[in-house]
Design a protein around this motif. Structure first.
Motif, PDB file in Angstrom:
ATOM      1  N   THR A 129      -7.885  -3.227  13.348  1.00 31.40           N
ATOM      2  CA  THR A 129      -8.912  -4.165  12.929  1.00 31.40           C
ATOM      3  C   THR A 129      -7.980  -4.569  11.431  1.00 31.40           C
ATOM      4  O   THR A 129      -8.235  -4.471  10.354  1.00 31.40           O
ATOM      5  CB  THR A 129     -10.034  -3.924  12.520  1.00 31.40           C
ATOM      6  OG1 THR A 129     -10.394  -2.762  13.419  1.00 31.40           O
ATOM      7  CG2 THR A 129     -11.364  -4.822  12.197  1.00 31.40           C
ATOM      8  N   ILE A 130      -7.525  -6.019  11.722  1.00 24.38           N
ATOM      9  CA  ILE A 130      -7.216  -6.455  10.715  1.00 24.38           C
ATOM     10  C   ILE A 130      -7.502  -7.312  10.265  1.00 24.38           C
ATOM     11  O   ILE A 130      -8.603  -8.192  10.595  1.00 24.38           O
ATOM     12  CB  ILE A 130      -6.623  -7.343  11.614  1.00 24.38           C
ATOM     13  CG1 ILE A 130      -5.456  -6.422  12.248  1.00 24.38           C
ATOM     14  CG2 ILE A 130      -5.146  -8.545  10.713  1.00 24.38           C
ATOM     15  CD1 ILE A 130      -4.405  -7.773  13.291  1.00 24.38           C
ATOM     16  N   ILE A 131      -7.349  -6.902   8.381  1.00 23.26           N
ATOM     17  CA  ILE A 131      -8.479  -7.902   7.554  1.00 23.26           C
ATOM     18  C   ILE A 131      -7.823  -8.543   7.242  1.00 23.26           C
ATOM     19  O   ILE A 131      -6.395  -8.568   6.629  1.00 23.26           O
ATOM     20  CB  ILE A 131      -9.577  -7.083   6.875  1.00 23.26           C
ATOM     21  CG1 ILE A 131      -7.945  -6.176   5.879  1.00 23.26           C
ATOM     22  CG2 ILE A 131      -9.775  -5.600   7.661  1.00 23.26           C
ATOM     23  CD1 ILE A 131      -8.974  -4.494   5.239  1.00 23.26           C
ATOM     24  N   GLY A 132      -8.460  -9.987   6.218  1.00 24.09           N
ATOM     25  CA  GLY A 132      -7.226 -10.636   5.173  1.00 24.09           C
ATOM     26  C   GLY A 132      -8.007 -11.021   3.763  1.00 24.09           C
ATOM     27  O   GLY A 132      -9.484 -10.458   4.380  1.00 24.09           O
ATOM     28  N   ALA A 133      -7.995 -11.213   2.914  1.00 21.60           N
ATOM     29  CA  ALA A 133      -8.930 -11.161   1.686  1.00 21.60           C
ATOM     30  C   ALA A 133      -8.079 -12.226   0.944  1.00 21.60           C
ATOM     31  O   ALA A 133      -6.957 -12.179   0.496  1.00 21.60           O
ATOM     32  CB  ALA A 133      -8.620  -9.812   0.784  1.00 21.60           C
ATOM     33  N   THR A 134      -8.198 -13.401   0.164  1.00 23.90           N
ATOM     34  CA  THR A 134      -7.779 -14.029  -1.421  1.00 23.90           C
ATOM     35  C   THR A 134      -7.716 -13.782  -2.279  1.00 23.90           C
ATOM     36  O   THR A 134      -7.747 -14.129  -3.400  1.00 23.90           O
ATOM     37  CB  THR A 134      -8.478 -15.603  -1.555  1.00 23.90           C
ATOM     38  OG1 THR A 134      -9.669 -15.616  -0.946  1.00 23.90           O
ATOM     39  CG2 THR A 134      -7.625 -15.970   0.397  1.00 23.90           C
ATOM     40  N   THR A 135      -9.524 -12.894  -1.958  1.00 23.82           N
ATOM     41  CA  THR A 135      -8.982 -12.013  -3.657  1.00 23.82           C
ATOM     42  C   THR A 135      -9.653 -10.359  -3.519  1.00 23.82           C
ATOM     43  O   THR A 135      -9.961 -10.503  -2.599  1.00 23.82           O
ATOM     44  CB  THR A 135     -10.908 -12.880  -4.431  1.00 23.82           C
ATOM     45  OG1 THR A 135     -11.935 -11.763  -3.104  1.00 23.82           O
ATOM     46  CG2 THR A 135     -10.833 -13.944  -4.110  1.00 23.82           C
ATOM     47  N   MET A 136      -9.155  -9.761  -4.888  1.00 25.26           N
ATOM     48  CA  MET A 136      -9.310  -7.876  -4.772  1.00 25.26           C
ATOM     49  C   MET A 136     -10.706  -8.153  -4.110  1.00 25.26           C
ATOM     50  O   MET A 136     -11.228  -6.482  -3.316  1.00 25.26           O
ATOM     51  CB  MET A 136      -9.056  -7.721  -5.558  1.00 25.26           C
ATOM     52  CG  MET A 136      -7.356  -7.781  -6.365  1.00 25.26           C
ATOM     53  SD  MET A 136      -5.952  -7.023  -4.802  1.00 25.26           S
ATOM     54  CE  MET A 136      -7.372  -5.161  -5.258  1.00 25.26           C
ATOM     55  N   GLU A 194      -6.931   3.177  10.845  1.00 29.80           N
ATOM     56  CA  GLU A 194      -7.680   1.302  11.447  1.00 29.80           C
ATOM     57  C   GLU A 194      -7.636   0.058  10.800  1.00 29.80           C
ATOM     58  O   GLU A 194      -8.564   0.135  11.712  1.00 29.80           O
ATOM     59  CB  GLU A 194      -8.589   2.562  11.530  1.00 29.80           C
ATOM     60  CG  GLU A 194      -9.443   3.575  10.095  1.00 29.80           C
ATOM     61  CD  GLU A 194     -10.524   4.232  10.622  1.00 29.80           C
ATOM     62  OE1 GLU A 194     -11.367   4.196  10.997  1.00 29.80           O
ATOM     63  OE2 GLU A 194     -10.945   4.960   9.751  1.00 29.80           O
ATOM     64  N   ILE A 195      -7.249   0.304   9.398  1.00 24.17           N
ATOM     65  CA  ILE A 195      -7.586  -0.807   8.913  1.00 24.17           C
ATOM     66  C   ILE A 195      -6.230  -1.386   9.023  1.00 24.17           C
ATOM     67  O   ILE A 195      -5.020  -0.457   8.545  1.00 24.17           O
ATOM     68  CB  ILE A 195      -8.144  -1.230   7.600  1.00 24.17           C
ATOM     69  CG1 ILE A 195      -9.206  -0.635   8.039  1.00 24.17           C
ATOM     70  CG2 ILE A 195      -7.736  -2.200   6.750  1.00 24.17           C
ATOM     71  CD1 ILE A 195     -10.457  -1.820   8.641  1.00 24.17           C
ATOM     72  N   CYS A 196      -5.869  -2.300   9.004  1.00 20.89           N
ATOM     73  CA  CYS A 196      -4.091  -3.187   9.298  1.00 20.89           C
ATOM     74  C   CYS A 196      -4.621  -4.350   8.270  1.00 20.89           C
ATOM     75  O   CYS A 196      -5.182  -5.311   8.591  1.00 20.89           O
ATOM     76  CB  CYS A 196      -3.765  -3.855  10.832  1.00 20.89           C
ATOM     77  SG  CYS A 196      -2.789  -4.870  10.228  1.00 20.89           S
ATOM     78  N   LEU A 197      -3.995  -4.052   7.102  1.00 23.62           N
ATOM     79  CA  LEU A 197      -3.904  -5.175   6.033  1.00 23.62           C
ATOM     80  C   LEU A 197      -2.693  -6.754   6.853  1.00 23.62           C
ATOM     81  O   LEU A 197      -1.594  -6.710   7.134  1.00 23.62           O
ATOM     82  CB  LEU A 197      -3.278  -4.951   5.042  1.00 23.62           C
ATOM     83  CG  LEU A 197      -2.938  -6.562   3.889  1.00 23.62           C
ATOM     84  CD1 LEU A 197      -4.645  -6.070   3.245  1.00 23.62           C
ATOM     85  CD2 LEU A 197      -2.429  -6.074   2.425  1.00 23.62           C
ATOM     86  N   GLY A 198      -4.031  -7.699   6.845  1.00 23.07           N
ATOM     87  CA  GLY A 198      -3.528  -9.320   7.416  1.00 23.07           C
ATOM     88  C   GLY A 198      -2.767  -9.955   6.183  1.00 23.07           C
ATOM     89  O   GLY A 198      -3.404 -10.129   4.888  1.00 23.07           O
ATOM     90  N   THR A 199      -2.078 -10.884   6.487  1.00 22.12           N
ATOM     91  CA  THR A 199      -1.399 -11.498   5.127  1.00 22.12           C
ATOM     92  C   THR A 199      -0.984 -13.152   5.516  1.00 22.12           C
ATOM     93  O   THR A 199      -0.539 -13.577   4.497  1.00 22.12           O
ATOM     94  CB  THR A 199       0.078 -10.919   4.998  1.00 22.12           C
ATOM     95  OG1 THR A 199       1.657 -11.060   6.075  1.00 22.12           O
ATOM     96  CG2 THR A 199      -0.131  -9.258   4.677  1.00 22.12           C
ATOM     97  N   MET A 200      -1.764 -13.811   6.220  1.00 22.44           N
ATOM     98  CA  MET A 200      -0.834 -14.860   6.794  1.00 22.44           C
ATOM     99  C   MET A 200      -1.834 -15.928   5.095  1.00 22.44           C
ATOM    100  O   MET A 200      -1.581 -17.265   5.228  1.00 22.44           O
ATOM    101  CB  MET A 200      -2.326 -15.513   7.891  1.00 22.44           C
ATOM    102  CG  MET A 200      -3.580 -15.700   7.318  1.00 22.44           C
ATOM    103  SD  MET A 200      -4.404 -16.080   9.310  1.00 22.44           S
ATOM    104  CE  MET A 200      -6.142 -16.148   8.777  1.00 22.44           C
ATOM    105  N   THR A 201      -2.312 -15.380   4.005  1.00 18.02           N
ATOM    106  CA  THR A 201      -2.301 -16.143   2.764  1.00 18.02           C
ATOM    107  C   THR A 201      -1.720 -15.690   1.827  1.00 18.02           C
ATOM    108  O   THR A 201      -1.764 -17.228   1.175  1.00 18.02           O
ATOM    109  CB  THR A 201      -3.785 -15.962   2.005  1.00 18.02           C
ATOM    110  OG1 THR A 201      -3.863 -14.468   2.213  1.00 18.02           O
ATOM    111  CG2 THR A 201      -5.395 -16.205   3.122  1.00 18.02           C
TER     112      THR A 201
END
Length: 345
Positions: A304-311, A15-22
């Motif tokens: 839901t695609i989430i993205g993050a720049t920090t842990m 249900e969570i997809c890891l977005g990687t655009m960063t």
């Protein structure tokens, strides 16, 4: 972590997809591997990339996101990870991708798939998506259809025929679209059914507290054609975290990439965001948890695609799966939406 069936496919995606655009712009290879390891340890089995990533796009970084994923992916049990990526469509901006000749035709699709496979260090792509339509459509913040912008386009049938061949070759498993419209969903599905060509199984479009456009017409089209939504930008470019309410903090995307978030710079946006942040605070949630839990709660959202720049951001985002919104919270959210409907379409 829940797992949902993606359209007509046999893919059960988290249900969570890891977005990687960063990855490759704001995140190093080591950062990317750490994020990927942590997300998978939390139950995520679904990754989303694109040949043009990272963003903002540039000639010197194009494809680096897939390369970073590939460095990690070839050391994993491949059949446990569902990898999605995308082919770029026509654009006057990304001239470095195949010399700017990015029509969604046989030559470009074939080259894009082969290049992505090489960068990803894999033999197949689970979900291959058209990043935006070959034909003109009002996307990325445009708010009305302009017939003056119509252009010659590759017929959808021709696009599907190429994907059919790639599926037969085993290079891709399933087909999806992104930044699409109800017209596009209906055309892709009807033609596939009529001509025994591959049917799209997913759509990746923006959906958030400040952009519910999908739920007006696309939700109906996708429901009756069994096309699953992968919701991107659920935090509205980070605006729904509330971190921009008092200015632009240093080293954030709006600080590093001036003008990149113009599609979100709309009149009622700050008022809407402030109201949602207040709801989160009232119910002892972080603004990000509220925003992500809302998207996840919609019946039409498969992942839901989430993205993050920090842990720290990644952990907060993943923790949102433990948040379920009460009817009281949803009532307050809808009251804000009634005052400030879709401020950033």
């Amino acid at each position: 972590m829940k797992y949902n069936k993606l359209g007509d496919s046999d893919l059960l995606v988290s249900e969570i997809c890891l977005g990687t655009m960063t990855f490759g712009k704001q995140n190093t290879l080591e950062d990317a591997k750490e994020q990927l390891d942590y997300a998978v340890a939390c139950g995520v089995n679904f990754l989303d990339a694109a040949e043009m990533y990272p963003v903002p796009g540039s000639a010197d970084t194009q494809g680096r996101t897939e390369e970073y994923i590939g460095e990690w992916l070839h050391q994993q049990q491949r059949d446990k990870i569902i990898v999605a990526t995308k082919v770029a469509g026509p654009s006057r901006h990304f001239t470095w991708i195949r010399d700017g000749k990015c029509q969604v035709d046989r030559q470009n699709i074939t080259q894009a798939v082969n290049d992505s496979l090489k960068r990803l260090k894999t033999d197949y792509i689970d979900l291959y998506q058209i990043h935006w339509p070959d034909r003109y459509t009002p996307i990325f913040g445009e708010w009305e259809y302009d017939i003056a912008k119509e252009r010659e386009t590759i017929p959808i049938v021709e696009q599907l025929e190429v994907f059919a061949d790639l599926i037969k070759e085993g290079k891709i498993r399933y087909l999806g679209v992104s930044n699409e419209t109800p017209y596009g969903i209906c055309e892709f599905t009807h033609l596939a059914q009529q001509l025994n060509l591959p049917k799209i199984v997913s759509i990746q479009n923006a959906f958030s507290l400040i952009n519910r456009i999908y739920s007006i017409h696309l939700a109906e089209a996708c429901r009756f054609h069994n096309v699953s939504l992968m919701a991107y930008s659920p935090l509205g470019f980070g605006l729904l975290t509330g971190k921009y309410l008092n200015g632009i903090p240093a080293n954030t995307r709006l600080d590093l990439f001036k003008g990149f978030g113009m599609r979100y710079d709309k009149g009622n946006m700050p008022l809407a965001v402030k109201s949602y942040v207040e709801i989160a605070e009232k119910f002892n949630l972080t603004p990000a948890q509220l925003a992500l839990a809302f998207v996840r709660s919609r019946w039409f959202v498969t992942s839901t695609i989430i993205g993050a720049t920090t842990m720290a951001q990644l952990k907060e985002n993943l923790d949102s799966i433990n948040v379920n919104l009460s009817e009281e919270i949803l009532t307050e959210i809808n009251a804000v939406h009634a005052r400030y409907p879709n401020p950033t379409p």
